[in-house]
Design a protein around this motif. Structure first.
Motif, PDB file in Angstrom:
ATOM      1  N   TYR A 141      -5.837  30.303 -11.352  1.00 32.96           N
ATOM      2  CA  TYR A 141      -6.489  29.873 -10.160  1.00 32.96           C
ATOM      3  C   TYR A 141      -5.230  29.572  -9.056  1.00 32.96           C
ATOM      4  N   THR A 142      -5.652  29.506  -7.841  1.00 36.53           N
ATOM      5  CA  THR A 142      -4.603  29.145  -6.704  1.00 36.53           C
ATOM      6  C   THR A 142      -5.561  28.638  -5.745  1.00 36.53           C
ATOM      7  N   SER A 143      -5.037  27.816  -4.497  1.00 34.22           N
ATOM      8  CA  SER A 143      -5.667  27.277  -3.669  1.00 34.22           C
ATOM      9  C   SER A 143      -5.002  27.439  -2.461  1.00 34.22           C
ATOM     10  N   LEU A 144      -5.576  27.805  -1.310  1.00 29.26           N
ATOM     11  CA  LEU A 144      -5.049  28.453  -0.112  1.00 29.26           C
ATOM     12  C   LEU A 144      -5.762  27.925   1.047  1.00 29.26           C
ATOM     13  N   VAL A 145      -5.165  27.857   2.225  1.00 26.63           N
ATOM     14  CA  VAL A 145      -5.775  27.818   3.628  1.00 26.63           C
ATOM     15  C   VAL A 145      -6.144  29.084   4.229  1.00 26.63           C
ATOM     16  N   PRO A 146      -7.078  29.273   5.018  1.00 23.73           N
ATOM     17  CA  PRO A 146      -7.627  30.607   5.564  1.00 23.73           C
ATOM     18  C   PRO A 146      -6.760  31.175   5.883  1.00 23.73           C
ATOM     19  N   VAL A 147      -5.560  30.788   6.507  1.00 23.04           N
ATOM     20  CA  VAL A 147      -4.629  31.811   7.421  1.00 23.04           C
ATOM     21  C   VAL A 147      -3.577  32.484   6.246  1.00 23.04           C
ATOM     22  N   GLN A 148      -3.712  31.846   5.036  1.00 22.31           N
ATOM     23  CA  GLN A 148      -3.057  32.620   3.846  1.00 22.31           C
ATOM     24  C   GLN A 148      -4.031  33.542   3.373  1.00 22.31           C
ATOM     25  N   LEU A 149      -5.289  33.072   3.413  1.00 23.14           N
ATOM     26  CA  LEU A 149      -6.178  34.173   2.712  1.00 23.14           C
ATOM     27  C   LEU A 149      -6.321  35.423   3.497  1.00 23.14           C
ATOM     28  N   ALA A 150      -6.397  35.081   4.839  1.00 25.27           N
ATOM     29  CA  ALA A 150      -6.457  36.352   5.761  1.00 25.27           C
ATOM     30  C   ALA A 150      -5.308  37.184   5.505  1.00 25.27           C
ATOM     31  N   THR A 170      -9.359  34.139 -11.654  1.00 29.66           N
ATOM     32  CA  THR A 170     -10.645  33.417 -12.028  1.00 29.66           C
ATOM     33  C   THR A 170     -10.984  32.843 -10.903  1.00 29.66           C
ATOM     34  N   ALA A 171     -10.502  32.191  -9.827  1.00 28.68           N
ATOM     35  CA  ALA A 171     -11.157  31.665  -8.679  1.00 28.68           C
ATOM     36  C   ALA A 171      -9.817  31.584  -7.815  1.00 28.68           C
ATOM     37  N   ILE A 172     -10.216  31.909  -6.519  1.00 34.82           N
ATOM     38  CA  ILE A 172      -9.287  31.418  -5.309  1.00 34.82           C
ATOM     39  C   ILE A 172      -9.908  30.421  -4.511  1.00 34.82           C
ATOM     40  N   LEU A 173      -9.585  29.085  -4.486  1.00 33.96           N
ATOM     41  CA  LEU A 173      -9.888  28.117  -3.609  1.00 33.96           C
ATOM     42  C   LEU A 173      -9.641  28.171  -2.247  1.00 33.96           C
ATOM     43  N   VAL A 174     -10.470  27.927  -1.613  1.00 39.30           N
ATOM     44  CA  VAL A 174      -9.873  27.974   0.232  1.00 39.30           C
ATOM     45  C   VAL A 174     -10.660  26.961   0.700  1.00 39.30           C
ATOM     46  N   GLY A 175      -9.782  26.168   1.331  1.00 37.72           N
ATOM     47  CA  GLY A 175     -10.473  24.978   2.524  1.00 37.72           C
ATOM     48  C   GLY A 175      -9.568  24.697   3.300  1.00 37.72           C
ATOM     49  N   GLY A 176      -9.792  23.247   3.676  1.00 37.44           N
ATOM     50  CA  GLY A 176      -8.866  22.535   4.666  1.00 37.44           C
ATOM     51  C   GLY A 176      -9.063  22.889   6.087  1.00 37.44           C
ATOM     52  N   GLN A 177     -10.086  23.715   6.229  1.00 35.68           N
ATOM     53  CA  GLN A 177     -10.424  23.791   7.724  1.00 35.68           C
ATOM     54  C   GLN A 177     -11.933  24.805   7.566  1.00 35.68           C
ATOM     55  N   SER A 367       2.053  22.425   8.800  1.00 35.68           N
ATOM     56  CA  SER A 367       2.519  23.176   7.731  1.00 35.68           C
ATOM     57  C   SER A 367       1.411  23.283   6.578  1.00 35.68           C
ATOM     58  N   SER A 368       0.530  22.688   6.691  1.00 39.19           N
ATOM     59  CA  SER A 368      -1.103  22.891   6.064  1.00 39.19           C
ATOM     60  C   SER A 368      -1.723  24.028   6.314  1.00 39.19           C
ATOM     61  N   GLY A 369      -1.238  24.764   7.487  1.00 39.59           N
ATOM     62  CA  GLY A 369      -1.934  25.996   7.787  1.00 39.59           C
ATOM     63  C   GLY A 369      -2.828  25.627   9.017  1.00 39.59           C
ATOM     64  N   LYS A 370      -3.223  24.369   9.232  1.00 36.14           N
ATOM     65  CA  LYS A 370      -4.154  23.942  10.381  1.00 36.14           C
ATOM     66  C   LYS A 370      -3.547  24.183  11.550  1.00 36.14           C
ATOM     67  N   VAL A 371      -4.333  24.587  12.617  1.00 31.45           N
ATOM     68  CA  VAL A 371      -3.834  24.842  13.890  1.00 31.45           C
ATOM     69  C   VAL A 371      -3.628  23.567  14.341  1.00 31.45           C
ATOM     70  N   ASN A 372      -2.578  23.254  15.125  1.00 28.85           N
ATOM     71  CA  ASN A 372      -1.874  22.098  15.834  1.00 28.85           C
ATOM     72  C   ASN A 372      -2.595  21.957  17.284  1.00 28.85           C
TER      73      ASN A 372
END
Length: 382
Positions: A141-150, A170-177, A367-372
């Protein structure tokens, strides 16, 4: 009461070691901090049940310090394990001073597996692939933010070896925004197993997977300040906000012996399927010419347009209207202001039509990947 210690969030191995002690009760509660080189710093005391304090990003408002108990963190990890198909090994690709990064470590501790840690800093798809190749457990597993997934999807579309690594998860979690629907389609076309998550620091991270609450989490709609907002209950709820009992009382309510967290997110829960949909923040609204305009609604309409998937909608001051929506993008070859205004006017409202499109070299991100967004507003207001 229990001692609270601030630690260096840029040292994941240190955070992991201190987190083990905090969860077991053998060490102080911890607050992973964003600044590098921070030695353990006493920060006062927290309730004995609290193991971790997370400082929210403050991307759209004032940062808050969220107190998470051992029970809430482990409940989130257990629910995630069941929803994903069992405990496994994780790649840590997120900062540990954000709840999603901490939860990767909590899940690893609960699964008794050693996470593979990506070095903090700029996200490099090649470094991620190298880290993923060091995984040894069958469930990955891993957990990403959309900019990393892109960035990973773009690399996978160009190189088969990258795609092979991503397909082994098995799964790539993506969230945060919010996630661009086109990005989801591209990932699914590559047969990458994505799990879209929804949650916050106040819910010990993601507690809704692909629209469905996990564990004993419940989500409901409630009318708050005239809008239908989402409220969440369950074992994953935080204890409240450190040093802010008034805000704790406002956001965490007790109803017939059950605690509910008022998320501040506008959304809906399907009466038949229970699927949760999130439309945006209730506080991401401006008054333009005396009319309320949801910037999240503007952004959804704009992101659905070809060529503007990475754009964001913020506000700028205006002498005539007071505040106006503005679209900010790093895409030079965009459809043009009139096309954007036509789409937003038709899908949202005439009052929501953006005043202009601003093109910049790169969208500023936390640093979380969210737009400032606060930084963009300051740029447009100067």
């Amino acid at each position: 009461m229990r001692e609270l210690s601030g630690i260096d969030g840029n040292s994941p191995e240190v955070v992991l070691a201190r987190l083990r002690l905090a969860l077991s009760g053998e060490g102080p509660a911890i607050l992973p901090m964003a600044l590098g080189g921070v030695p353990p710093v006493p920060l006062g005391e927290v309730p004995r049940t609290v193991a971790v304090v997370i400082e929210t990003s403050g991307s759209t408002g004032v940062p808050k310090r969220v107190m998470l108990s051992t029970d809430a963190l482990l409940a989130g990890a257990a629910a995630s394990s069941v929803a994903l198909g069992g405990p496994g090994q994780w790649v840590l690709a997120l900062p540990t001073h954000y709840v999603a990064g901490v939860q990767v470590l909590v899940r690893s501790i609960a699964a008794e597996t050693l996470p593979v840690v990506l070095e903090p800093g700029h996200f490099d798809p090649e470094a991620f692939v190298a880290a993923a190749q060091r995984l040894t457990e069958p469930l990955r597993y891993t957990s990403l933010v959309p900019v990393q997934l892109a960035r990973l999807v773009q690399a996978a579309e160009a190189r088969g070896e990258v795609l092979d690594v991503l397909r082994r998860f098995t799964a790539i979690l993506v969230g945060g925004q919010a996630i661009d629907p086109e990005l989801i389609r591209r990932a699914e076309a590559l047969d990458i197993h994505l799990v879209r998550t929804y949650g916050s620091s106040e819910t010990a991270g993601g507690c809704v997977y692909n629209g469905r609450p996990i564990g004993n989490t419940r989500v409901r709609e409630a009318v708050v300040d005239g809008s239908r907002q989402l409220e969440i209950s369950g074992a994953v709820l935080a204890e409240g906000y450190l040093g802010d009992p008034a805000l704790t009382q406002e956001r965490f309510i007790d109803e017939h012996g059950e605690r509910w967290f008022r998320t501040g997110d506008i959304g809906a829960v399907d009466a038949e399927t229970g699927i949760v949909q999130v439309y945006g923040r209730a506080d991401n609204v401006i008054i333009s010419g005396g009319v309320k305009v949801s910037l999240d609604a503007v952004e959804r309409a704009v992101n659905a347009m070809q060529g503007l998937g990475a754009a964001v909608a913020v506000w700028a001051p205006d002498e005539h209207w007071g505040q106006v929506p503005v679209v900010v993008t790093d895409t030079v070859d965009h459809p043009g202001l009139q096309a954007v205004r036509d789409v937003v006017g038709a899908q949202v409202a005439k009052s929501a039509r953006p005043a202009r499109i601003v093109v910049i070299d790169e969208l500023p991100r936390l640093s979380s990947g969210k737009v400032n967004r606060q930084l963009l507003v300051r740029m447009l207001s100067s």
